[in-house]
Design an enzyme around this catalytic site. Structure first.
Site, PDB file in Angstrom:
ATOM      1  N   ASP A   1     -41.480  33.193 -18.297  1.00 36.30           N
ATOM      2  CA  ASP A   1     -41.514  32.318 -19.479  1.00 36.30           C
ATOM      3  C   ASP A   1     -42.863  32.493 -20.187  1.00 36.30           C
ATOM      4  O   ASP A   1     -43.920  32.420 -19.546  1.00 36.30           O
ATOM      5  CB  ASP A   1     -41.360  30.866 -18.963  1.00 36.30           C
ATOM      6  CG  ASP A   1     -41.078  29.865 -20.060  1.00 36.30           C
ATOM      7  OD1 ASP A   1     -40.554  30.266 -21.115  1.00 36.30           O
ATOM      8  OD2 ASP A   1     -41.362  28.667 -19.837  1.00 36.30           O
TER       9      ASP A   1
ATOM     10  N   ASP B   1     -44.173  36.575 -25.563  1.00 37.39           N
ATOM     11  CA  ASP B   1     -44.389  35.585 -26.625  1.00 37.39           C
ATOM     12  C   ASP B   1     -45.559  36.026 -27.495  1.00 37.39           C
ATOM     13  O   ASP B   1     -46.716  35.732 -27.213  1.00 37.39           O
ATOM     14  CB  ASP B   1     -44.651  34.214 -25.991  1.00 37.39           C
ATOM     15  CG  ASP B   1     -44.850  33.126 -27.049  1.00 37.39           C
ATOM     16  OD1 ASP B   1     -44.844  33.458 -28.257  1.00 37.39           O
ATOM     17  OD2 ASP B   1     -45.000  31.949 -26.662  1.00 37.39           O
TER      18      ASP B   1
ATOM     19  N   HIS C   1     -36.654  26.891 -27.201  1.00 37.39           N
ATOM     20  CA  HIS C   1     -37.665  26.342 -26.285  1.00 37.39           C
ATOM     21  C   HIS C   1     -37.844  24.858 -26.600  1.00 37.39           C
ATOM     22  O   HIS C   1     -37.290  24.340 -27.562  1.00 37.39           O
ATOM     23  CB  HIS C   1     -39.002  27.076 -26.494  1.00 37.39           C
ATOM     24  CG  HIS C   1     -39.022  28.419 -25.850  1.00 37.39           C
ATOM     25  ND1 HIS C   1     -39.828  28.721 -24.776  1.00 37.39           N
ATOM     26  CD2 HIS C   1     -38.321  29.545 -26.122  1.00 37.39           C
ATOM     27  CE1 HIS C   1     -39.611  29.965 -24.420  1.00 37.39           C
ATOM     28  NE2 HIS C   1     -38.710  30.500 -25.216  1.00 37.39           N
TER      29      HIS C   1
ATOM     30  N   SER D   1     -36.449  19.604 -24.046  1.00 42.18           N
ATOM     31  CA  SER D   1     -36.281  18.397 -23.228  1.00 42.18           C
ATOM     32  C   SER D   1     -35.962  17.215 -24.131  1.00 42.18           C
ATOM     33  O   SER D   1     -36.406  17.161 -25.285  1.00 42.18           O
ATOM     34  CB  SER D   1     -37.548  18.122 -22.411  1.00 42.18           C
ATOM     35  OG  SER D   1     -37.543  18.907 -21.237  1.00 42.18           O
TER      36      SER D   1
ATOM     37  N   ILE E   1     -35.594  23.924 -20.531  1.00 42.60           N
ATOM     38  CA  ILE E   1     -35.881  22.533 -20.156  1.00 42.60           C
ATOM     39  C   ILE E   1     -36.859  22.518 -18.979  1.00 42.60           C
ATOM     40  O   ILE E   1     -36.573  23.080 -17.919  1.00 42.60           O
ATOM     41  CB  ILE E   1     -34.573  21.794 -19.792  1.00 42.60           C
ATOM     42  CG1 ILE E   1     -33.657  21.725 -21.029  1.00 42.60           C
ATOM     43  CG2 ILE E   1     -34.878  20.392 -19.238  1.00 42.60           C
ATOM     44  CD1 ILE E   1     -32.269  21.209 -20.762  1.00 42.60           C
ATOM     45  N   ASP E   2     -37.975  21.901 -19.175  1.00 42.45           N
ATOM     46  CA  ASP E   2     -38.978  21.752 -18.120  1.00 42.45           C
ATOM     47  C   ASP E   2     -39.434  20.293 -18.015  1.00 42.45           C
ATOM     48  O   ASP E   2     -39.374  19.671 -16.962  1.00 42.45           O
ATOM     49  CB  ASP E   2     -40.173  22.678 -18.432  1.00 42.45           C
ATOM     50  CG  ASP E   2     -41.196  22.694 -17.318  1.00 42.45           C
ATOM     51  OD1 ASP E   2     -40.975  22.046 -16.278  1.00 42.45           O
ATOM     52  OD2 ASP E   2     -42.243  23.347 -17.465  1.00 42.45           O
ATOM     53  N   SER E   3     -39.858  19.727 -19.150  1.00 40.59           N
ATOM     54  CA  SER E   3     -40.450  18.378 -19.113  1.00 40.59           C
ATOM     55  C   SER E   3     -39.502  17.333 -18.525  1.00 40.59           C
ATOM     56  O   SER E   3     -39.945  16.423 -17.806  1.00 40.59           O
ATOM     57  CB  SER E   3     -40.872  17.949 -20.524  1.00 40.59           C
ATOM     58  OG  SER E   3     -41.855  18.821 -21.015  1.00 40.59           O
TER      59      SER E   3
HETATM   60  P1  13P Z   1     -39.831  21.284 -22.653  1.00 39.18           P
HETATM   61  O1  13P Z   1     -41.305  20.967 -22.553  1.00 39.18           O
HETATM   62  O2  13P Z   1     -39.223  20.601 -23.841  1.00 39.18           O
HETATM   63  O3  13P Z   1     -39.100  21.004 -21.409  1.00 39.18           O
HETATM   64  O4  13P Z   1     -39.713  22.853 -22.958  1.00 39.18           O
HETATM   65  C1  13P Z   1     -39.762  23.795 -21.924  1.00 39.18           C
HETATM   66  C2  13P Z   1     -39.878  25.187 -22.422  1.00 39.18           C
HETATM   67  O5  13P Z   1     -39.686  25.503 -23.576  1.00 39.18           O
HETATM   68  C3  13P Z   1     -40.223  26.224 -21.439  1.00 39.18           C
HETATM   69  O6  13P Z   1     -40.419  27.470 -22.034  1.00 39.18           O
HETATM   70  O1  G3H Z   2     -43.038  26.291 -22.040  1.00 41.52           O
HETATM   71  C1  G3H Z   2     -43.735  25.727 -21.230  1.00 41.52           C
HETATM   72  C2  G3H Z   2     -43.212  25.302 -19.936  1.00 41.52           C
HETATM   73  O2  G3H Z   2     -42.922  23.930 -19.955  1.00 41.52           O
HETATM   74  C3  G3H Z   2     -44.151  25.677 -18.848  1.00 41.52           C
HETATM   75  O3  G3H Z   2     -45.234  24.813 -18.801  1.00 41.52           O
HETATM   76  O4  G3H Z   2     -47.248  26.275 -18.661  1.00 41.52           O
HETATM   77  O5  G3H Z   2     -47.296  23.917 -17.799  1.00 41.52           O
HETATM   78  O6  G3H Z   2     -46.000  25.664 -16.585  1.00 41.52           O
HETATM   79  P1  G3H Z   2     -46.528  25.197 -17.917  1.00 41.52           P
HETATM   80 ZN    ZN Z   3     -41.235  27.382 -23.989  1.00 40.46          ZN
END
Ligand code: 13P
Ligand code: G3H
Ligand code: ZN
Length: 335
Positions: A94, A116, A234, A237, A278-280
């Site tokens: 990512d 990116d 991206h 969330s 989705i990460d957050s």
């Molecule tokens: P969120 O912070 O909205 O979850 O996005 C995650 C993301 O885009 C990871 O590349």
């Molecule tokens: O796009 C970002 C992701 O949420 C990853 O976040 O760089 O804190 O691991 P991070």
């Molecule tokens: Zn991202």
């Protein structure tokens, strides 16, 4: 050099083609630790969904790239153990920020990488993306590029201001670079604070902030330029307010956290958007569950007693996203 094929992983090509045709999106969930990975795999197996495991630069620094790769390899075997005979699992870098980083991931078994270059001048973005594609395609690794800038206030991928993707650039970019998918900017952003309160309206019934809608006109213009081409979102969330409330009720302090409404993501998933990141939301679910356990059982000190409920909560979240938002359940390619 290890091929991802030896590890039982797949690239994104076939799953994206099927997703674009079927009007759904593949979940791309970030992972940094075992509990997140277990929850992702359990959810994907139970819902019979393909899944993309994402490793960010921050995750590599936190958990070590080699360890994460072996965890992903283990995840394939774990999915089989859980009853999925032919799991479709992608290991994806990512927000790769250099050719060297992308190459290092490809060489150690990643099946997909993102380069990116969105913060670079256009020509430099084209040049570095093309270089990554030329290397990756020798090994049948798929590549995601990005055009347009997402705003964000957190993490290593933050930018001050967002710039929507310019539809007039996408054909040139895709043709010159040869990317397999394109991340675009239409109003999403990273983290749990996607909009300032000033950008939102207030729902009079709930008092909650209502964010401005995504720029679906820009998405439609991009789709017209690139019919059937896989588009990535991206920063997707939704920042569930019940998780925010649980965090705040148990000693946390998240003020005015606001995300992308799930109906808008569902609408995007029905279009050419075939990967949603989705990460957050997973971080929020994990934090809420841990804070709740700490508050309710202050004498508890066995990590399994608070990481276990956190894992259950994340699994529920991933299943909800797969079934109710992205629509990728029951979409494994028949073998
Ligand atoms: P969120 O912070 O909205 O979850 O996005 C995650 C993301 O885009 C990871 O590349
Ligand atoms: O796009 C970002 C992701 O949420 C990853 O976040 O760089 O804190 O691991 P991070
Ligand atoms: Zn991202």
């Amino acid at each position: 050099m290890i091929s991802y094929k030896e590890l039982g992983l797949v690239n994104t090509r076939a799953m994206f083609a099927k997703a674009v045709d079927g009007g759904y999106a593949i979940p791309a969930f970030n992972f940094n630790n075992m509990e997140q990975l277990q929850a992702i795999i359990m959810a994907a197996v139970e819902t019979k969904s393909p899944v993309i495991l994402q490793v960010s630069k921050g995750a590599r620094n936190y958990a070590n790239q080699t360890l994460l790769r072996y965890m992903a390899q283990g995840a394939v075997e774990y999915a089989k153990e859980l009853g999925c005979a032919h799991p479709e699992i992608v290991l994806h870098l990512d927000h790769g920020d250099s050719f060297e980083l992308c190459k290092s991931c490809i060489d150690m078994g990643f099946s997909s990488v993102m380069i990116d270059g969105s913060a670079l001048p256009y020509d430099e973005n084209v040049a570095v993306t093309k270089k990554v594609v030329e290397y990756a395609h020798q090994f049948d690794v798929t590549v995601e590029g990005e055009l347009g800038v997402l705003a964000g206030v957190e993490d290593e991928v933050a930018a001050e201001e967002s710039h929507y993707t310019k539809p007039e650039e996408v054909i040139d970019f895709v043709t010159k670079t040869g990317v397999d998918s394109l991340a675009i900017s239409i109003g999403t952003s990273h983290g749990a604070y996607k909009f300032t309160p000033e950008q939102c309206t207030v729902d009079p019934a709930t008092g909650r902030l209502v964010p401005p809608p995504l720029a679906f006109d820009v998405l439609e213009a991009i789709e017209k330029k690139l019919p059937g081409f896989p588009i990535v979102l991206h920063g997707s969330s939704s920042v569930p307010q019940d998780e925010v409330d649980t965090i705040n009720a148990n000693g946390g302090c998240l003020k005015a956290a606001v995300g992308i409404p799930e109906e808008q993501l569902r609408k995007a998933a029905k279009s050419a958007v075939c990967k949603i990141n989705i990460d957050s939301d997973s971080r929020l679910a994990m934090t809420a569950a841990i804070r709740k356990t700490f508050a309710e059982k202050p004498a508890e000190f066995d990590p399994r007693k608070y990481l276990g409920p956190a894992r259950d909560s994340m699994k529920k979240l991933y299943e909800h996203k797969i079934i109710n938002v992205l629509g990728s359940n029951d979409k494994l390619i028949e073998k």
